[in-house]
Scaffold this motif. Structure first.
Motif, mmCIF file in Angstrom:
data_model
loop_
_atom_site.group_PDB
_atom_site.id
_atom_site.type_symbol
_atom_site.label_atom_id
_atom_site.label_comp_id
_atom_site.label_asym_id
_atom_site.label_seq_id
_atom_site.Cartn_x
_atom_site.Cartn_y
_atom_site.Cartn_z
ATOM 1 N N ARG A 23 40.290 35.998 33.912
ATOM 2 C CA ARG A 23 40.649 36.960 34.952
ATOM 3 C C ARG A 23 41.995 37.619 34.658
ATOM 4 N NH1 ARG A 23 38.472 33.340 40.110
ATOM 5 N NH2 ARG A 23 36.265 33.817 39.748
ATOM 6 N N CYS A 47 47.975 39.775 36.634
ATOM 7 C CA CYS A 47 46.514 39.634 36.540
ATOM 8 C C CYS A 47 45.836 40.993 36.405
ATOM 9 C CB CYS A 47 45.993 38.892 37.770
ATOM 10 S SG CYS A 47 44.221 38.656 37.729
ATOM 11 N N CYS A 69 48.128 34.271 45.342
ATOM 12 C CA CYS A 69 48.249 33.830 43.947
ATOM 13 C C CYS A 69 49.643 34.110 43.385
ATOM 14 C CB CYS A 69 47.189 34.548 43.109
ATOM 15 S SG CYS A 69 47.342 34.163 41.369
ATOM 16 N N CYS A 76 42.518 30.217 42.246
ATOM 17 C CA CYS A 76 41.636 31.088 41.459
ATOM 18 C C CYS A 76 40.281 30.396 41.317
ATOM 19 C CB CYS A 76 42.277 31.378 40.100
ATOM 20 S SG CYS A 76 41.507 32.746 39.243
ATOM 21 N N CYS A 135 43.382 35.661 46.008
ATOM 22 C CA CYS A 135 44.322 36.466 45.206
ATOM 23 C C CYS A 135 45.588 36.807 45.978
ATOM 24 C CB CYS A 135 43.647 37.749 44.728
ATOM 25 S SG CYS A 135 42.249 37.431 43.664
HETATM 26 FE FE1 SF4 Z 1 42.845 34.567 39.925
HETATM 27 FE FE2 SF4 Z 1 45.274 35.113 40.780
HETATM 28 FE FE3 SF4 Z 1 43.992 36.885 39.300
HETATM 29 FE FE4 SF4 Z 1 43.186 36.433 41.797
HETATM 30 S S1 SF4 Z 1 45.115 37.305 41.176
HETATM 31 S S2 SF4 Z 1 41.896 36.595 39.992
HETATM 32 S S3 SF4 Z 1 43.599 34.261 42.012
HETATM 33 S S4 SF4 Z 1 44.647 34.855 38.663
#
Ligand code: SF4
Length: 419
Positions: free
Chosen positions: A175, A236, A230, A220, A227
């Motif tokens: 991700r 990300c 996060c 996650c 998110c």
């Molecule tokens: Fe995962 Fe954080 Fe990316 Fe959301 S923001 S997909 S929780 S790594």
């Protein structure tokens, strides 16, 4: 002639962490979050407080083996019991396999306990009880310790700056970097190991690795990641892509600027905006589990104190549920008629008891379904009451009579408890 072969192109920048400042910021954010939010787990306490390096490595090793394919909440009690009973490698090396199987009963994937004990014996007898201290040596010298477990033990117990990749890390990294190619393919797995090794914090490698796994386990998560909470969302790519929507209508394979990018989702399954960040990771379809039918018979007799007793027999020492105890059981061909199943079971029991068993005497109780990792098992359950003294015939495997309490304390699988 004379045209040099082109060097393989490096993966497109969006799939990498090539900016040292970003890597530094990600480490800081992730570790600060971990310090605030980490779960209090018994193996973490031991890893942090145990002064003896061999005991510390052993404590982490046991937790890592138990946690393979098993939820943290299930493992905690098993772990505490195990460490109380066998606090050192030496203690485990002296245990019998029967004791190991009894303690492991209900945790699943039973060969793990057996392999752990075999490896402990090896450390005691061949390595003078000293745990190898690096991921390379752990993987090379300990049977059953693969690349992930070796990295986890080395970083958490011995502070080696080496990354780890498990299911949680695969999800988080795919991700973070929008990796949408099949996450079980060797090309993607290699890329993720490289990334984990780039990211790992050299001053706190064990905490960093646990933080990355903890993030996958609690924030996650596979279906509905949190998110908004996060700590690394600003790093990300999947989150960014979700926020800013699909870029102008260009084919997805060109998103990272490279046609046929080996890490982007395949052109046939482009980004699906309804899935958001859960577009990643992608997996090739799993093979469906194999269906198996097994006839099993609960043989019951009156014990000498009047309480009912049941016959259990030991499975072979290799293969599925190796060395565990079960009611006498017989794998069946698929699509047998019920009458035929009953007759085959009666013949099988006759061999156990050395006396005739009438198929009609077997009482059908019901069916129990149990899903092993790759097998969809149906137990067809019968019962048979025996009168008088029963002498077991020339048995093929060890067998014994147990009361209900003894049955539950024996090394029997969850499936047999259901039966
Ligand atoms: Fe995962 Fe954080 Fe990316 Fe959301 S923001 S997909 S929780 S790594």
């Amino acid at each position: 002639a004379g045209v040099p072969a082109a060097a393989p192109a490096p993966p497109p920048a969006r799939h990498l962490f090539s900016d040292p400042a970003e890597v530094e910021a990600l480490r800081g954010n992730l570790l600060a979050w971990y310090d605030r939010c980490k779960r209090d787990l018994p193996w973490r306490a031991l890893a942090a407080t145990e002064p003896d390096a061999d005991r510390r490595g052993y404590a982490v090793w046991v937790s890592e083996i138990m946690l393979q394919q098993t939820q943290v909440a299930t493992v905690i009690d098993y772990y505490k019991r195990w460490m109380q009973k066998w606090p050192t490698l030496q203690a485990l090396a002296e245990a019998s396999l029967e004791e190991v199987n009894e303690l492991w009963a209900g945790l699943g994937y039973y060969s793990r306990g057996k392999r752990l004990q075999e490896a402990a014996r090896k450390v005691v007898s061949e390595l003078a009880g000293r745990m190898p201290r690096t991921a390379e040596d752990l993987q090379k010298l300990l049977p059953g310790v693969g690349r992930y477990t070796a990295g986890a033990i080395a970083s958490i117990s011995y502070g080696q700056a080496t990354g780890v990749v498990d299911g949680n890390v695969i999800r988080v990294l795919c991700r973070l970097r929008c990796i949408g190619a099949d996450s079980s393919s060797p090309a993607v797995i290699d890329r993720l190991w490289d990334t984990a090794n780039v990211l790992v914090d050299s001053s706190r490698p064990g905490d960093f690795n646990q933080a990355l796994m903890e993030l996958g386990a609690t924030v996650c998560v596979p279906k509905a990641p949190l998110c908004g909470e996060c700590p690394v969302k600003q790093h990300c790519q999947a989150w960014r892509r979700k926020l800013f929507g699909k870029p102008p209508p260009v084919p997805d394979v060109e998103d990272c600027g490279v046609g046929d990018c080996p890490l982007c989702p395949p052109a046939t399954e482009p980004w699906d905006s309804s899935l958001g960040v859960t577009n990643f990771p992608r997996k090739a379809a799993k093979k469906p589990p194999r269906a198996m039918r097994t006839a099993t018979c609960v043989l019951e007799r009156r014990g000498c104190h009047g309480a009912p007793e049941y016959l259990i027999v030991q499975r072979p020492s290799s293969g599925l549920l190796a060395g565990l105890w079960e009611f006498p059981s017989l794998p069946l061909a698929q699509d047998l008629q019920e009458k035929k199943e009953r007759e085959e079971l009666a013949d099988h029991l006759q061999a156990w008891m050395g006396r005739p068993v009438a198929a009609k005497g077997l009482q059908f109780i019901g069916e129990v379904i149990h899903i092993f990792s790759h097998i969809h098992q149906t137990y067809v359950v019968y019962s048979l009451h025996l009168d008088g003294d029963v002498t077991l015939g020339p048995a093929l495997s060890p067998s014994r009579w147990v009361t209900e309490d003894e049955f539950h304390a024996s090394a029997v699988s969850t499936a047999m408890k259901k039966v």
